[in-house]
Design a protein around this motif. Structure first.
Motif, short mmCIF file in Angstrom:
data_model
loop_
_atom_site.label_atom_id
_atom_site.label_comp_id
_atom_site.label_asym_id
_atom_site.label_seq_id
_atom_site.Cartn_x
_atom_site.Cartn_y
_atom_site.Cartn_z
N ASN A 23 0.83 -1.11 0.02
CA ASN A 23 -0.02 -0.05 -0.03
C ASN A 23 0.81 1.20 -0.05
N GLU A 24 1.97 1.36 0.93
CA GLU A 24 2.88 2.23 0.88
C GLU A 24 3.64 2.50 -0.48
N GLU A 25 3.98 1.34 -1.03
CA GLU A 25 4.66 1.65 -2.59
C GLU A 25 3.70 2.07 -3.47
N PHE A 26 2.46 1.70 -3.21
CA PHE A 26 1.29 2.12 -4.35
C PHE A 26 1.15 3.45 -4.14
N ASN A 27 1.14 3.97 -2.87
CA ASN A 27 0.91 5.62 -2.70
C ASN A 27 2.02 6.38 -3.09
N ARG A 28 3.41 5.69 -2.93
CA ARG A 28 4.40 6.34 -3.36
C ARG A 28 4.57 6.52 -4.72
N SER A 29 4.22 5.58 -5.38
CA SER A 29 4.45 5.50 -7.06
C SER A 29 3.32 6.06 -7.60
N ARG A 30 2.19 6.74 -7.12
CA ARG A 30 1.14 7.31 -7.94
C ARG A 30 1.67 8.44 -8.37
N PRO A 31 0.96 8.78 -9.86
CA PRO A 31 1.67 10.03 -10.52
C PRO A 31 1.12 11.10 -10.11
N VAL A 32 2.20 12.27 -10.23
CA VAL A 32 1.90 13.86 -9.78
C VAL A 32 2.07 14.46 -11.26
N PHE A 33 1.06 15.16 -11.63
CA PHE A 33 1.05 15.90 -12.68
C PHE A 33 1.35 17.53 -12.28
N ALA A 34 2.39 18.02 -13.14
CA ALA A 34 3.06 19.57 -12.93
C ALA A 34 3.01 20.34 -14.05
N ILE A 35 2.55 21.58 -13.94
CA ILE A 35 2.47 22.52 -15.01
C ILE A 35 3.39 23.40 -14.67
N ILE A 36 4.60 23.77 -15.35
CA ILE A 36 5.77 24.90 -15.12
C ILE A 36 5.34 25.89 -16.07
N MET A 37 5.28 26.95 -15.60
CA MET A 37 5.33 28.29 -16.46
C MET A 37 6.12 29.33 -16.22
N ILE A 38 6.79 30.03 -17.12
CA ILE A 38 7.96 31.12 -16.82
C ILE A 38 6.83 32.25 -16.82
N ASP A 39 6.75 32.87 -15.53
CA ASP A 39 5.84 34.13 -15.42
C ASP A 39 6.02 35.26 -16.39
N ASN A 40 7.35 35.41 -16.56
CA ASN A 40 7.44 36.96 -17.18
C ASN A 40 8.45 36.78 -18.45
N TYR A 41 7.72 35.73 -19.36
CA TYR A 41 8.48 35.42 -20.49
C TYR A 41 8.55 36.72 -21.33
N ASP A 42 7.29 37.36 -21.63
CA ASP A 42 7.06 38.55 -22.27
C ASP A 42 8.32 39.77 -21.90
N GLU A 43 8.39 39.85 -20.62
CA GLU A 43 9.23 40.79 -20.11
C GLU A 43 10.85 40.40 -20.40
N LEU A 44 10.88 38.99 -20.54
CA LEU A 44 12.39 38.57 -20.64
C LEU A 44 12.84 38.76 -22.25
N THR A 45 11.71 38.50 -23.10
CA THR A 45 12.18 38.62 -24.65
C THR A 45 12.03 39.72 -25.08
N LYS A 46 11.24 40.67 -24.53
CA LYS A 46 10.86 42.16 -25.18
C LYS A 46 12.14 42.82 -25.29
N ALA A 47 12.40 43.05 -26.47
CA ALA A 47 13.46 44.25 -27.01
C ALA A 47 14.89 43.47 -26.77
N ALA A 48 14.81 42.26 -26.85
CA ALA A 48 16.24 41.35 -26.59
C ALA A 48 16.59 41.11 -28.04
N THR A 49 17.67 40.70 -28.49
CA THR A 49 17.92 40.20 -29.54
C THR A 49 17.86 38.65 -29.77
N GLU A 50 17.85 38.22 -30.89
CA GLU A 50 17.51 36.61 -30.87
C GLU A 50 18.39 36.03 -30.21
N LYS A 51 19.72 36.30 -30.03
CA LYS A 51 21.01 35.68 -29.52
C LYS A 51 20.70 35.72 -28.10
N ASP A 52 20.35 36.93 -27.54
CA ASP A 52 20.07 37.14 -26.22
C ASP A 52 18.83 36.26 -25.67
#
Length: 670
Positions: free
Chosen positions: A187-216
């Protein structure tokens, strides 16, 4: 005992002999041949009585011998069953836990115990975590497993009362111990092996890429990808980037606690990816777990990432089947420099108002200047569209009496303020309810009205808590904003002309901004000043705004009395706990006043509040008072938060507050 058995099994023949003698005597007195018959009956009766007396001892002896034989056989069977029962069995005294009897299987559970001294032990000497509460409650099975060494057992049992010579009895507990170690491991192994789903998002993607060169831009995004991949690589999970700023991460639950213990180190490590202008990357993570299917885990993760973003980002939110858990979110929210969302929201609320049969605006309980100011701004938009909006407010329980009385002097607002009961009676299926300055259903002026309206628009700046208004037709929720009045002022710029705004309406909105920013000293960004400048151009008089914020002499004295009760806890934390009931405005102003003391970075006022204990919290430094107050069931923003607790005393709430502060300091400032 022999007499009892004799009475139980031997018929009462004396009763029959008495009747035979009565009939014989009756026959004797009748006369004739009956006398002879009567004499014979008497003789026969006497002989039968003598025979019964002579044979009774032998018959009783045989009966007792049979009963003793049966009892001996039963005792032998019981002893044999107890000794040879395949499960460990133990009988112990319920009063002191002393063992009375057990079989070899139970004695084998404690290999170190001396066989001769085994029964000098108590049940807790064998199983230290064993509790007898479930037996006393009349249950037949222990609600939780019991561990003896490295073995796990389910325990069944019952209580038996034993009689003693003087009429008093002991309560003995008879228990059966079922080894479920293998089941527990699976039972413990079953609970420990249950899948966990995560969504990771960059909060400030627009601010990081705005006015930056393609290289940067490529270098910055590549560094973020490398940081996230490095953080996730030890989990044997699945990490995939499915959009320019989003990742999906599936892993086993056994690794989740490690992430929690390390405080989700990715939140800090990803900040090393920064642009040349100094903008550091931040990420938010929404995690879903405990779902019946992967689809349900994904839905939980989607709700979590939405919650994380609505609370300002740079944090992790975990959603299980029952509630949310929050980690991180200490840093202040970054101001969004684009007003695209405000323009879109202005168009959406315009359409909702035009389609509505009636419009009601409602803030939180004990409405303050920000709540009333934002409500007035919504009424201005409705008037521009040819609609009439009503503000739902308690005429007595609010802290904006001076502003409301001034607004009522205007013909447009003479009948604008209504009670919740009046709004509930007048609302129909096509009514629109606009909720401002709160996103929690339990904090609105009338939760019944909220449930009664099919279409709800939400405008708020507080960070979202575990409970929030769901399924809103419009959700203008921006935790970066200083106040709800600031958000409504932005909407006004896209719907009305400056000439459409009455001077008193502009002053009401500006008063809300000044109140929540503490005269532009807290949570103030460039858009805050833009909104204030717009209202100033619309005719707002800062002197009149100042008058709305003034308090009378008695209120000032009460505020200073609360401040006098404050004590410094740890470094830079002031806590005041007056024992007398306080007005909410006075408590809030007292918390603000404590921040004016040099060295005080955070303040808390704990006070009785009409059957509740309320907490008003303020911060002027890096301490996030919302995270502290959330532990008490409250909410708010980084610098301003509050809570209302039922069923506890001032002392208990102060103890809970100190524990929450200690936990915060240990977790975020260690």
């Amino acid at each position: 005992m022999n007499k009892k058995i004799k009475k139980l099994f031997e018929p009462n023949v004396r009763f029959y002999f008495i009747f035979l003698i009565i009939f014989a005597v009756a026959g004797f007195f009748i006369g004739g041949h009956s006398k002879t018959v009567a004499i014979i009956e008497v003789v026969i009766t006497a002989l039968l009585y003598l025979y019964s007396k002579v044979s009774a001892p032998r018959r009783n002896r045989e009966l007792l011998e049979y009963i003793e034989t049966v009892s001996h056989n039963m005792d032998s069977a019981e002893r044999s069953t107890f000794a040879n029962f395949p499960l460990p069995m133990a009988i112990f005294n319920l009063n002191d836990g002393r063992l009375v009897s057990s079989n070899d299987q139970f004695r084998a559970l404690n290999e170190d115990a001396d066989k001769t001294g085994f029964f000098r032990l108590g049940i807790n000497d064998i199983a230290p975590d064993f509790s007898t509460k479930w037996l006393i409650e009349g249950k037949s099975e222990s609600p939780s497993p019991v561990y003896i060494g490295d073995r796990c057992y389910r325990v069944f049992g019952n209580i038996v009362r034993t009689e003693q010579d003087k009429g008093f009895g002991n309560y003995l507990a008879s228990t059966y111990w079922l080894d479920v170690t293998e089941y527990d491991r699976i039972n413990e192994e079953f609970n420990r092996s249950r899948p966990v789903f995560a969504i990771i998002m960059i909060d400030n993607y627009d601010e990081l890429t705005k006015a930056a060169t393609e290289k940067d831009k490529s270098a910055t995004i590549a560094l973020i990808d490398e940081k996230i991949s490095s953080w996730a690589e030890n989990c044997s999970g699945y990490l995939c980037k499915y959009d320019r700023d989003r990742y999906v991460f599936i892993f086993e639950e056994r690794y989740l606690q490690d992430f929690i213990d390390t405080k989700f180190s990715i939140l800090e490590s990803v900040k090393s990816a920064a642009t040349e202008s100094g903008i550091a990357a931040t990420v938010s993570i929404g995690i879903g777990k405990d779902g019946d299917t992967l689809q349900e885990d994904y839905q939980f993760a989607a709700l979590s990432i939405e919650m994380a973003l609505s609370r300002g980002g740079d944090q992790v939110v975990i959603k299980n089947r029952f509630n949310f858990e929050f980690y991180g979110g200490v840093s202040p929210q970054a101001e969004k420099h684009t007003k695209v969302k405000s323009r879109v929201m202005a168009g959406s609320i315009t359409k909702l108002m035009l389609d509505a049969s009636s419009i009601y605006v409602m803030g939180h309980k004990y409405a303050d200047l920000d709540s009333v100011g934002a409500s007035v701004g919504i009424c201005c938009i409705a008037r521009k569209l040819g609609k009439t909006a009503h503000i739902v407010i308690d005429p007595e329980e609010n802290v904006s009496h001076s502003l409301i009385e001034r607004m009522k002097t205007l013909p447009e607002y003479a009948d604008a303020f209504v009670t919740a009961q009046d709004a509930i009676l007048a609302a129909d299926v096509n009514s629109l309810l606009v909720v401002v300055d709160t996103n929690r259903p339990e904090q609105v002026e009338s939760e019944t009205l909220l449930l009664s309206c099919n279409r709800v628009a939400l405008i708020d700046h507080h960070r979202r808590a575990a409970t929030y208004i769901q399924n809103a037709a419009l959700n203008f929720h921006e935790p970066y904003a200083s106040s709800a009045s600031e958000l409504v002022a932005e909407l006004l710029q896209y719907v009305v002309e400056q000439s459409d705004i009455m001077r008193l309406e502009a002053e009401a909105l500006l008063a809300g901004i000044v109140l929540d920013t503490k005269s532009f000293s807290l949570r103030t960004g460039g858009r805050t000043f833009d909104a204030a400048a717009f209202l100033r151009r619309a005719g707002a008089d800062t002197t009149e705004v100042k008058r709305f914020l003034q308090s009378d002499f008695a209120t000032a004295m009460q505020r200073y009395a609360v401040v006098q009760k404050a004590k410094i806890y740890k470094d830079g934390i002031a806590i005041a706990a007056p024992e007398s009931t306080q007005d909410r405005v006075i408590a809030a102003q007292s918390a603000d006043e404590l921040l004016n003391i040099a060295g005080v970075n955070a303040s808390f006022v704990v006070y009785p509040d009409h059957g509740y204990v309320s907490v008003s919290a303020r911060s002027i430094g890096e301490m996030n008072v919302q995270l502290i107050v959330e532990k008490l069931g409250g909410g708010g923003t980084n610098s301003t938060a509050g809570a209302q607790i039922a069923g506890k005393t001032i002392k208990e709430v102060v103890e809970d507050l100190l524990a929450a502060i200690d936990n915060y300091l240990a977790e975020y400032e260690a």
